[in-house]
Design a protein around this motif. Structure first.
Motif, PDB file in Angstrom:
ATOM      1  N   ASP A 107      43.740  78.589  37.598  1.00  0.00           N
ATOM      2  CA  ASP A 107      42.622  79.308  38.219  1.00  0.00           C
ATOM      3  C   ASP A 107      42.439  78.887  39.675  1.00  0.00           C
ATOM      4  N   VAL A 108      42.592  77.594  39.942  1.00  0.00           N
ATOM      5  CA  VAL A 108      42.489  77.098  41.317  1.00  0.00           C
ATOM      6  C   VAL A 108      43.568  77.748  42.178  1.00  0.00           C
ATOM      7  N   VAL A 109      44.807  77.705  41.709  1.00  0.00           N
ATOM      8  CA  VAL A 109      45.937  78.258  42.468  1.00  0.00           C
ATOM      9  C   VAL A 109      45.758  79.757  42.674  1.00  0.00           C
ATOM     10  N   LYS A 110      45.403  80.469  41.624  1.00  0.00           N
ATOM     11  CA  LYS A 110      45.240  81.918  41.742  1.00  0.00           C
ATOM     12  C   LYS A 110      44.126  82.271  42.725  1.00  0.00           C
ATOM     13  N   SER A 111      43.025  81.529  42.692  1.00  0.00           N
ATOM     14  CA  SER A 111      41.916  81.799  43.614  1.00  0.00           C
ATOM     15  C   SER A 111      42.361  81.617  45.060  1.00  0.00           C
ATOM     16  N   TYR A 112      43.071  80.535  45.332  1.00  0.00           N
ATOM     17  CA  TYR A 112      43.555  80.323  46.698  1.00  0.00           C
ATOM     18  C   TYR A 112      44.632  81.344  47.073  1.00  0.00           C
ATOM     19  N   ASP A 113      45.461  81.758  46.112  1.00  0.00           N
ATOM     20  CA  ASP A 113      46.443  82.811  46.387  1.00  0.00           C
ATOM     21  C   ASP A 113      45.762  84.118  46.777  1.00  0.00           C
ATOM     22  N   LEU A 114      44.552  84.330  46.241  1.00  0.00           N
ATOM     23  CA  LEU A 114      43.780  85.531  46.570  1.00  0.00           C
ATOM     24  C   LEU A 114      42.856  85.286  47.770  1.00  0.00           C
ATOM     25  N   ASN A 115      43.117  84.197  48.484  1.00  0.00           N
ATOM     26  CA  ASN A 115      42.427  83.858  49.732  1.00  0.00           C
ATOM     27  C   ASN A 115      40.973  83.435  49.585  1.00  0.00           C
ATOM     28  N   ALA A 116      40.636  82.797  48.464  1.00  0.00           N
ATOM     29  CA  ALA A 116      39.316  82.162  48.375  1.00  0.00           C
ATOM     30  C   ALA A 116      39.260  81.087  49.452  1.00  0.00           C
ATOM     31  N   ASN A 117      38.078  80.870  49.996  1.00  0.00           N
ATOM     32  CA  ASN A 117      37.920  79.862  51.047  1.00  0.00           C
ATOM     33  C   ASN A 117      37.640  78.472  50.485  1.00  0.00           C
ATOM     34  N   ALA A 118      37.186  78.401  49.239  1.00  0.00           N
ATOM     35  CA  ALA A 118      36.948  77.121  48.579  1.00  0.00           C
ATOM     36  C   ALA A 118      36.852  77.360  47.080  1.00  0.00           C
ATOM     37  N   TYR A 119      37.110  76.314  46.323  1.00  0.00           N
ATOM     38  CA  TYR A 119      37.016  76.362  44.868  1.00  0.00           C
ATOM     39  C   TYR A 119      36.172  75.183  44.420  1.00  0.00           C
ATOM     40  N   LEU A 120      35.018  75.467  43.845  1.00  0.00           N
ATOM     41  CA  LEU A 120      34.093  74.439  43.392  1.00  0.00           C
ATOM     42  C   LEU A 120      33.921  74.565  41.886  1.00  0.00           C
TER      43      LEU A 120
END
Length: 151
Positions: A107-120
């Motif tokens: 989920d962390v990787v996918k969120s950043y792959d979709l250009n999330a600016n941060a994962y909390l």
């Protein structure tokens, strides 16, 4: 510097969250915080996109300065919302912070792959959750300079 620092106006924050307890805790943390901001809440991915595109009940919704997005949402999940935001030039500059209970690396990787600016990851302890929201607020709305998403 935040919108608040430049214009004197509170920032508009869109919280996309279906858990009423997490909504309540987030509202309390913002209310108790040092900055005056406008928190808008929607409960699922479809409502989030309606808000962002100013459709249906959200025709007069402001363009948010920042989005707090849960991944585990009904009707349209957070990954789908994030992908649509990323693909839309008018929305892709709005910072998106994933705020979720998932600690899964995928989920962390996918969120950043979709250009999330941060994962909390949401803390289980309510006091720690409140402190996390306050820390987010202080950093993202006092320290970071956000783009003017109206342009």
């Amino acid at each position: 510097m935040s919108k608040q620092d430049y214009s004197g106006e509170p920032a508009d924050i869109l919280l996309v969250e279906d858990n009423p307890g997490d909504v309540r805790l987030t509202k309390e943390a913002f209310k108790d915080g040092s900055l005056a901001n406008k928190l808008h809440v929607v409960g699922d991915g479809i409502e989030a996109l309606d808000f962002l595109y100013q459709r249906a009940d959200y025709a007069d919704a402001p363009k948010p300065d920042i989005i707090l997005l849960d991944l585990n949402l009904p009707r349209k999940n957070g990954d789908e919302v994030l992908a649509e935001i990323d693909s839309e030039p008018d929305l892709s500059r709005v910072p998106v912070l994933v705020l979720t209970s998932s600690e899964a690396e995928e989920d962390v990787v996918k969120s950043y792959d979709l250009n999330a600016n941060a994962y909390l990851t949401k803390p289980v302890d309510p006091d720690v959750f409140t402190e996390t929201v306050r820390t987010f607020e202080e950093f993202w709305l006092s320290v970071v300079r956000l783009p003017d998403c109206e342009k």
